[in-house]
Design a protein around this motif. Structure first.
Motif, PDB file in Angstrom:
ATOM      1  N   TYR A 157       0.845  -1.188   0.000  1.00  0.00           N
ATOM      2  CA  TYR A 157       0.000   0.000   0.000  1.00  0.00           C
ATOM      3  C   TYR A 157       0.885   1.244   0.000  1.00  0.00           C
TER       4      TYR A 157
ATOM      5  N   SER B 218       6.166   0.897   2.342  1.00  0.00           N
ATOM      6  CA  SER B 218       6.515   1.668   1.140  1.00  0.00           C
ATOM      7  C   SER B 218       7.623   2.664   1.450  1.00  0.00           C
TER       8      SER B 218
ATOM      9  N   LEU C 216      -6.712   2.145   4.744  1.00  0.00           N
ATOM     10  CA  LEU C 216      -6.313   1.422   3.545  1.00  0.00           C
ATOM     11  C   LEU C 216      -7.368   1.513   2.454  1.00  0.00           C
ATOM     12  N   ASN C 217      -7.113   2.359   1.470  1.00  0.00           N
ATOM     13  CA  ASN C 217      -7.991   2.451   0.311  1.00  0.00           C
ATOM     14  C   ASN C 217      -7.778   1.197  -0.541  1.00  0.00           C
ATOM     15  N   PRO C 218      -8.810   0.371  -0.720  1.00  0.00           N
ATOM     16  CA  PRO C 218      -8.614  -0.910  -1.416  1.00  0.00           C
ATOM     17  C   PRO C 218      -8.452  -0.783  -2.933  1.00  0.00           C
TER      18      PRO C 218
ATOM     19  N   LEU D 142      -6.261  -0.109  -5.294  1.00  0.00           N
ATOM     20  CA  LEU D 142      -4.817   0.065  -5.320  1.00  0.00           C
ATOM     21  C   LEU D 142      -4.289   0.524  -6.678  1.00  0.00           C
TER      22      LEU D 142
ATOM     23  N   TYR E 269      -8.136  -4.560  -6.891  1.00  0.00           N
ATOM     24  CA  TYR E 269      -9.039  -4.293  -5.762  1.00  0.00           C
ATOM     25  C   TYR E 269      -8.659  -5.224  -4.615  1.00  0.00           C
ATOM     26  N   ALA E 270      -8.269  -4.647  -3.474  1.00  0.00           N
ATOM     27  CA  ALA E 270      -7.642  -5.426  -2.407  1.00  0.00           C
ATOM     28  C   ALA E 270      -8.585  -5.871  -1.301  1.00  0.00           C
TER      29      ALA E 270
END
Length: 480
Positions: free
Chosen positions: A131, A137, A196-198, A200, A217-218
């Motif tokens: 992410y 990251s 967490l924005n899924p 990605l 799409y997570a």
């Protein structure tokens, strides 16, 4: 004579009793069985009240006296049927509910855990994806990076999940060279609370004169549907010829998010007439309750006609793997009766049920009853779902149409059209081959035995359906 016979019988009976007493002496009064502490008994009762009421398999639960169970979590496990791999109890329900919303303390990477075929005790981890703006990251991790050590020691069967939990960690990266993995540099990370924005990644790939949308799409999280709408609108504006939905690492999530995505993808006439996406089968008590009151929202999920973006596809390619579970599988089977679904990758997880989050306040009216254990929660499986054609009970998951291994050593970036799963999907859509470089690095034989993003992974597979209930809904079987 008759009196004598009776007297002899009495004597013989007395002798037999004497012998019997000597053979099996009376042990006398034994000590009373110790009862669990009062608070534990209250928690056990809460668990029992929930499970007796809404559990899908409540009829098959064993009877266990709540008064003599000293470990409430162990007591809960004793109630579960063999088929149930998903129901759970927790003493920190707030954390679990946050994880359903994409809020959790983590490092920000998703890992696949492997071991070598010629050295099965040598464990390692491979980064599947990262992410953005997370500790992972910021530490420079990218897909395909190898982790060889944890806190200066070897990764083992007993500690490998620590790479996904805890507050801080030091890891040693691995370097792939000469057919083996050697140690590289070390990196330290401190876990952070993440939102967490899924969604990605989304992009359009040009190939063979066609425009192909790609969406990674997570997790199914309803509060990020605006981000999903932005991606879908971009695809619509680009007049894509096909769409590849990457769900290979998606463990599931909220039903409303799956309903939203499916409605955006399905043929427009199916969506506008709000056809059935999936049906629900509760236990006999609740099935009868919903049916008698004609509460259709608890008997089926329909496509939503009022969503802002409708792609109206007739064909969809979905990338799958062992991490594709629950709401991801609902998307697959829910759409299949209405459009052509082509799966590429590996067999899905096999999760055909959904759950409800129940806290003490949901079933007890008097707050003093549960004040001491208000942060406990039970997440029981309450329904089995099926698509409009009755497909359900897919315990072994869905095998893909095209079996393609998710290559991680080395790994190509997600969204790269030469990445094996995406490559196959593009070729099937366009009919034109995608030229890819042959792998130049020798790779030792290995197997992936587990994977995940955080300690909440298995909870996300439970597909909570609380979001489909009205806020003021009261459970009919609640103990008030």
């Amino acid at each position: 004579m008759k009196t004598l016979k009776l007297w002899l019988i009495a004597i013989l009976a007395g002798l037999m009793m004497t012998v019997s007493c000597k053979k099996d002496p009376d042990p006398g009064p034994g000590p009373e069985k110790e009862m669990a502490p009062i608070l534990t008994r209250k928690i056990n009762t809460f668990i029992k009240d929930v499970m007796d009421d809404v559990y899908l398999w409540y009829k098959d639960m064993p009877f266990i006296d709540v008064n003599y169970e000293f470990d409430s979590k162990a007591y809960f496990k004793k109630l579960l049927v063999a088929e149930d791999k998903w129901s759970f109890v927790t003493d920190n329900i707030k954390e679990v509910e946050n994880s359903y919303q994409g809020i959790e303390k983590a490092y920000g990477y998703s890992l696949a855990f492997g071991r070598f075929s010629n050295a099965p005790d040598n464990y390692f981890a491979i980064v599947e994806f990262v992410y953005p703006n997370t500790p992972a990251s910021k530490a420079g991790f990218v897909r395909g990076d190898i982790i060889l050590q944890i806190n200066g020691g070897s990764i083992t069967a007993s500690n490998y999940r620590q790479l996904l939990s805890g507050t801080s960690i030091n890891v040693t990266k691995g370097i792939l060279q000469g057919g083996s993995i050697g140690p590289g540099s070390s990196v330290s990370m401190i876990a952070e609370e993440l939102n967490l924005n899924p969604v990605l990644m989304y992009k359009v790939i040009d190939h063979g004169g066609q425009k192909i949308g790609y969406l990674l799409y997570a997790q199914y999280i309803d509060r990020f549907k605006d981000s999903l709408n932005v991606a879908l609108q971009y695809f619509k504006n680009q007049n894509i010829n096909g769409l590849v939905l990457d769900l290979r690492y998606n463990p599931g999530g909220q039903t409303t998010a799956a309903q939203h995505l499916a409605s955006a993808l399905a043929p427009v006439n199916i969506v506008n007439t709000e056809q059935t996406l999936v049906t629900y089968q509760w236990n006999d008590k609740y099935q009868a309750y919903w049916q008698s009151r004609n509460i259709q929202s608890q008997l089926k999920v329909q496509f939503k006609s009022d969503i802002p973006v409708k792609l109206g596809l007739s064909k969809l390619h979905i990338l799958t793997g062992g991490g594709t579970a629950s709401a991801s599988e609902l998307t697959i089977i829910g759409l299949e009766p209405y459009m052509q679904i082509v799966t590429v990758g590996d067999t899905t997880y096999g999760k055909y049920t959904a759950s409800i989050t129940l806290k003490p306040k949901d079933i007890y009216e008097n707050a003093t009853t549960y004040k001491e254990f208000e942060n406990w929660g039970v997440q029981p499986i309450v329904i089995r779902f099926a698509n409009s054609q009755g497909v359900t009970n897919f315990k072994n998951g869905f095998a893909p149409k095209f079996l393609v291994r998710d290559e991680l050593l080395p790994a190509l970036p997600l969204g790269d059209k030469t990445e094996p799963l995406l490559k196959k999907a593009i070729e099937d859509i366009t009919g034109f081959p995608v030229m890819a470089m042959k792998r130049a690095v020798a790779v030792p034989e290995y197997e992936i035995f587990d994977r995940g993003f955080s300690r909440f992974d298995r909870f996300k597979q439970n597909m909570p359906i609380n979001d489909l209930l009205d806020e003021d809904f009261k459970w009919p079987g609640s103990h008030r």
